[in-house]
Design a protein around this motif. Structure first.
Motif, short mmCIF file in Angstrom:
data_model
loop_
_atom_site.label_atom_id
_atom_site.label_comp_id
_atom_site.label_asym_id
_atom_site.label_seq_id
_atom_site.Cartn_x
_atom_site.Cartn_y
_atom_site.Cartn_z
N VAL A 1 0.83 -1.21 0.00
CA VAL A 1 0.00 0.00 0.00
C VAL A 1 0.86 1.25 0.00
CG1 VAL A 1 -1.61 1.35 1.41
CG2 VAL A 1 -2.01 -1.10 1.06
N ALA A 2 1.92 1.26 0.80
CA ALA A 2 2.80 2.44 0.85
C ALA A 2 3.40 2.72 -0.52
CB ALA A 2 3.91 2.21 1.88
N ASN A 3 3.80 1.68 -1.23
CA ASN A 3 4.37 1.86 -2.57
C ASN A 3 3.32 2.36 -3.56
OD1 ASN A 3 6.97 1.07 -1.80
ND2 ASN A 3 6.54 -1.10 -2.18
N TRP A 4 2.09 1.84 -3.45
CA TRP A 4 1.00 2.30 -4.31
C TRP A 4 0.71 3.78 -4.09
CZ3 TRP A 4 -4.39 2.42 -2.12
CH2 TRP A 4 -5.33 2.84 -3.08
N LEU A 5 0.63 4.20 -2.84
CA LEU A 5 0.35 5.60 -2.53
C LEU A 5 1.48 6.51 -2.99
CD1 LEU A 5 -1.18 5.08 1.02
CD2 LEU A 5 -2.41 5.62 -1.08
N ALA A 6 2.69 6.03 -2.86
CA ALA A 6 3.83 6.82 -3.32
C ALA A 6 3.78 7.03 -4.83
CB ALA A 6 5.14 6.15 -2.91
N ARG A 7 3.37 5.99 -5.57
CA ARG A 7 3.27 6.11 -7.03
C ARG A 7 2.27 7.20 -7.44
NH1 ARG A 7 3.21 0.45 -6.85
NH2 ARG A 7 0.97 0.37 -7.34
N HIS A 8 1.27 7.41 -6.61
CA HIS A 8 0.26 8.42 -6.93
C HIS A 8 0.53 9.74 -6.20
CE1 HIS A 8 -2.35 5.92 -9.38
NE2 HIS A 8 -2.15 4.94 -8.53
N ASP A 9 1.71 9.86 -5.63
CA ASP A 9 2.14 11.09 -4.96
C ASP A 9 1.13 11.55 -3.91
OD1 ASP A 9 4.04 13.07 -4.55
OD2 ASP A 9 3.05 14.50 -5.89
N MET A 10 0.59 10.58 -3.20
CA MET A 10 -0.32 10.92 -2.11
C MET A 10 0.46 11.52 -0.94
SD MET A 10 -3.64 10.35 -2.34
CE MET A 10 -4.20 9.95 -0.68
N PRO A 11 -0.18 12.38 -0.16
CA PRO A 11 0.47 12.95 1.02
C PRO A 11 0.49 11.92 2.15
CG PRO A 11 -1.75 13.81 0.82
CD PRO A 11 -1.51 12.98 -0.41
N THR A 12 1.41 10.97 2.03
CA THR A 12 1.52 9.88 2.98
C THR A 12 2.98 9.65 3.34
OG1 THR A 12 1.56 8.31 1.12
CG2 THR A 12 -0.56 8.69 2.19
N VAL A 13 3.22 8.92 4.42
CA VAL A 13 4.58 8.59 4.81
C VAL A 13 5.20 7.65 3.77
CG1 VAL A 13 4.27 8.94 7.29
CG2 VAL A 13 3.72 6.72 6.29
N ARG A 14 6.53 7.67 3.68
CA ARG A 14 7.25 6.92 2.65
C ARG A 14 8.23 5.93 3.28
NH1 ARG A 14 3.84 9.21 -0.18
NH2 ARG A 14 4.28 10.52 -2.01
N LEU A 15 8.28 4.75 2.68
CA LEU A 15 9.29 3.77 3.06
C LEU A 15 10.67 4.23 2.61
CD1 LEU A 15 7.37 0.57 1.99
CD2 LEU A 15 8.13 1.04 4.32
N VAL A 16 11.69 3.84 3.35
CA VAL A 16 13.06 4.11 2.94
C VAL A 16 13.43 3.19 1.78
CG1 VAL A 16 15.49 4.03 3.66
CG2 VAL A 16 13.74 4.94 5.21
N GLU A 17 13.96 3.77 0.73
CA GLU A 17 14.31 3.01 -0.45
C GLU A 17 15.67 2.32 -0.27
OE1 GLU A 17 14.01 6.26 -0.24
OE2 GLU A 17 12.17 6.86 -1.29
N GLY A 18 15.88 1.29 -1.07
CA GLY A 18 17.19 0.66 -1.14
C GLY A 18 17.49 -0.35 -0.06
N ILE A 19 16.49 -0.67 0.79
CA ILE A 19 16.69 -1.72 1.79
C ILE A 19 15.52 -2.70 1.71
CG2 ILE A 19 17.98 -0.24 3.36
CD1 ILE A 19 15.50 0.06 5.06
N GLU A 20 15.73 -3.87 2.21
CA GLU A 20 14.69 -4.90 2.21
C GLU A 20 13.49 -4.43 3.03
OE1 GLU A 20 14.09 -9.49 3.86
OE2 GLU A 20 15.99 -8.43 4.12
N GLN A 21 12.30 -4.50 2.44
CA GLN A 21 11.09 -4.09 3.14
C GLN A 21 9.97 -5.09 2.88
OE1 GLN A 21 10.91 -1.50 5.21
NE2 GLN A 21 11.95 0.30 4.41
N PRO A 22 9.42 -5.73 3.89
CA PRO A 22 9.86 -5.67 5.28
C PRO A 22 11.08 -6.56 5.49
CG PRO A 22 8.05 -7.20 5.10
CD PRO A 22 8.24 -6.60 3.73
N MET A 23 11.75 -6.38 6.59
CA MET A 23 12.87 -7.26 6.94
C MET A 23 12.52 -8.02 8.21
SD MET A 23 15.68 -4.53 8.41
CE MET A 23 15.43 -3.34 7.10
#
Length: 307
Positions: free
Chosen positions: A77-99
């Motif tokens: 869901v976080a990645n989907w919202l980020a793709r649509h530039d929603m005003p939401t919190v963002r996961l840190v890129e470049g690391i395994e998510q979830p770990m």
């Protein structure tokens, strides 16, 4: 995620809480090359959430098996919202998510500097309306079934007496029957699942929405319910519900089905922390007040938020 908190530094553990979140935090920081020193515990109910002091990250650790089942969906869901530039919190890129760290599922988020104005109910209403208009939702979104989630928590708890458990289980059964008779106003679709002021963080540009544990496909009326119940139960100094209703264009409390939705929401608020209640003694008095007034049908009792 926000850094705003009055929580205790990791060097001063909360009395009665177990040490496992701090150990998982340290191991997580070692893996991602961050420092746990002086990190602050923002929240410890269903998740243990830490704001790092020396890196711009927030670490979120699932606190129960019920919550762990949702973590992969949260990432999607976080990645989907980020793709649509929603005003939401963002996961840190470049690391395994979830770990997986020490047997716990962990996600790492960009820290939101809460330097902007305090969010309003108008912000909630605008974001909810925009959320409900989003296309191409993840196909893996579960179907809304709040009563199932509540029953899962009842099944995994170890703190209720037999009578307390039976009352809550019977209430869930009664509400399920009532829900089948509800006539809806809005078309169903992707919903955040927990739209209330506590999940809106002030940011440098605009408020951002967090916490996607409850995101699913379901009735849009549900996203308008938490703020309404918040006004009725928590008596916040700001009328978030009134502002949300104005911005969204619908006052959910005028809908005949709200009576059922209110009780489902209150049952959720009673049962949400059951899996972690034994390990979080600081919230037990607040929980006991919620349970007893809900059981007694006291619609005027004021509840307090978990701290």
């Amino acid at each position: 995620m926000s850094t705003n908190s009055t929580a205790t530094p990791t060097t001063e553990h909360i009395p009665g809480d177990t040490d496992w979140p701090y150990a998982v935090l340290a191991a997580t920081c070692e893996r991602i090359g961050a420092s746990p020193e002086d990190a602050r515990l923002i929240k410890f109910t269903n998740n243990a959430v830490f704001a790092l002091a020396r890196d711009p990250f927030v670490v979120r650790i699932a606190g129960s098996s019920a919550i762990e089942k949702r973590v992969n969906k949260v990432v999607s869901v976080a990645n989907w919202l980020a793709r649509h530039d929603m005003p939401t919190v963002r996961l840190v890129e470049g690391i395994e998510q979830p770990m997986t760290v020490d047997g716990r599922l962990v996600t790492v988020w960009h820290k939101v500097a809460d330097v902007g104005p305090q969010p309003t109910g108008h912000d909630l209403g605008r974001i909810a309306k925009r959320f409900h208009a989003l296309p191409d939702a993840p196909g893996s979104l579960p179907k809304w079934d709040q009563l199932h989630s509540t029953r899962t928590r009842l099944a995994t708890q170890d703190v209720l007496t037999g009578d307390e458990h039976d009352f809550l289980a019977q209430t869930a059964d009664e509400l399920e029957a009532e829900l089948a008779e509800v006539d809806y106003l809005l078309e169903p679709g992707p919903i955040h699942g927990d739209v209330f002021a506590g999940n809106l963080i002030p940011g440098p540009d605009w408020p951002v929405l967090c916490d996607f544990d409850s995101t699913c496909h379901g009735p849009r009326e549900w996203d308008l319910t938490p703020a309404a119940v918040g006004r009725l139960r928590f008596h916040y100094p700001v009328d978030y519900h009134g502002q949300l209703a104005e911005a969204y264009g619908l006052d959910i409390t005028t809908w005949p089905g709200f009576t059922v939705f209110r009780r489902i929401r209150e049952l959720q608020l009673v049962c949400s922390v059951l899996p972690v209640l034994r390990s979080s003694p600081r919230i037990r008095d607040q929980w006991r007040h919620r349970f007893e007034t809900f059981r007694d049908g006291d619609l005027d009792a004021v509840w307090t938020t978990y701290t």
